[in-house]
Scaffold this active site. Structure first.
Site, mmCIF file in Angstrom:
data_model
loop_
_atom_site.group_PDB
_atom_site.id
_atom_site.type_symbol
_atom_site.label_atom_id
_atom_site.label_comp_id
_atom_site.label_asym_id
_atom_site.label_seq_id
_atom_site.Cartn_x
_atom_site.Cartn_y
_atom_site.Cartn_z
ATOM 1 N N GLU A 46 0.823 -1.205 0.000
ATOM 2 C CA GLU A 46 0.000 0.000 0.000
ATOM 3 C C GLU A 46 0.854 1.251 0.000
ATOM 4 O O GLU A 46 1.945 1.269 0.582
ATOM 5 C CB GLU A 46 -0.945 0.068 1.220
ATOM 6 C CG GLU A 46 -2.333 -0.492 0.982
ATOM 7 C CD GLU A 46 -2.393 -1.969 1.253
ATOM 8 O OE1 GLU A 46 -3.388 -2.604 0.871
ATOM 9 O OE2 GLU A 46 -1.439 -2.496 1.845
ATOM 10 N N THR A 47 0.320 2.278 -0.650
ATOM 11 C CA THR A 47 0.846 3.637 -0.532
ATOM 12 C C THR A 47 -0.280 4.509 0.002
ATOM 13 O O THR A 47 -1.408 4.455 -0.497
ATOM 14 C CB THR A 47 1.339 4.166 -1.886
ATOM 15 O OG1 THR A 47 2.423 3.342 -2.346
ATOM 16 C CG2 THR A 47 1.824 5.600 -1.776
#
Length: 273
Positions: A46-47
């Site tokens: 995830e970002t």
């Protein structure tokens, strides 16, 4: 703008779950296509993207999370990473409130360096063990539970810790069995080792074959194991190659997730939205 890579649910670099974190200077999110391109470029599970909100509201920051393939409704480790950046840079102190697709979340920094996330507890529902899931995992499944719309995982209980650690699943075959992923779990073989249960998480539907440490999954694992072990506060070990510890505390319809984080990379994103 600044971009940071933070290892979450660990106290040392190159362990736990890495997340990209971008604190946006604007008061709104850029186009979804740009957010997705950045997350795909970062290529971590995830970002997180966050921007500040006006004072006096129910939240301080707006927060979104993207995998390399899609946006997700809830992410624990990238929220912990974002809170870590806010506190270590002096941008925030004490408790930070986020508004996200899954509702209002908060993160509280403590003097010992840990951060506690306040997330909604997943509504666990026992289900029949789906045909083919044991074959896809390559292990006997004792029970299965649906985790509700926010998470969209299937929690499957296996016979023991050794089985969880030794899984070599057929990743493509797992796609059909949940909205987001499969969480395999078992009781700790030796609770004196410092954790009460183990898990591993596989999320091919959102572009992640195996997630190193999944904070959001522990909003389901906490009630699952608290009911079995008859304790409201537990520690889970996600037994991936990178590994990480998540302390859980069940508070009715909320679950507290406590861990540490370490900033590993602090750089500059040269492509503006």
């Amino acid at each position: 703008m600044r971009i940071r890579i933070v290892d979450a649910f660990t106290d040392r670099p190159f362990a736990g779950n890495p997340a990209g974190v971008l604190l946006l200077d604007s008061d709104h999110f850029p186009a979804d296509s740009w957010l997705q391109q950045v997350a795909t470029e970062v290529n971590l599970s995830e970002t997180a993207f966050a921007h500040r909100l006006p004072s006096g509201g129910e939240a301080d920051w707006a927060l979104r999370w993207f995998t390399p393939a899609t946006e997700v409704d809830m992410c624990g480790h990238a929220t912990l990473a974002t809170a870590h950046v806010l506190h270590t840079t002096g941008t925030a102190s004490g408790t930070v409130r986020f508004t996200a697709r899954c509702g209002i979340l908060s993160a509280t920094a403590h003097q010992d360096g840990t951060i506690t996330l306040d997330f909604p507890t997943a509504p666990l529902t026992p289900v029949e063990i789906p045909d083919g899931v044991a074959e896809a995992l390559g292990a006997k499944v004792i029970s299965a539970h649906d985790t509700g719309a926010d998470i969209g995982d299937l929690v499957v209980e296996l016979t023991d810790e050794r089985t969880v650690r030794g899984l070599t699943p057929d990743i493509p075959a797992l796609v059909a069995h949940s909205e987001r992923g499969i969480i395999a779990t078992a009781a700790a073989e030796d609770p004196a080792a410092g954790y009460d249960f183990v898990s591993r998480g596989f999320f091919p539907r959102v572009g992640i074959d195996e997630d190193p440490v999944t904070g959001s999954a522990h909003t389901a694992l906490a009630p699952f194991w608290s009911a079995r072990l008859r304790r409201g506060e537990l520690t889970g070990l996600q037994a991936s190659a990178r590994s990480g510890l998540v302390r859980t505390a069940l508070r009715g319809d909320r679950t507290l997730l406590t861990g540490r984080a370490v900033t590993v990379i602090d750089g500059e994103l040269l492509t503006a939205p």
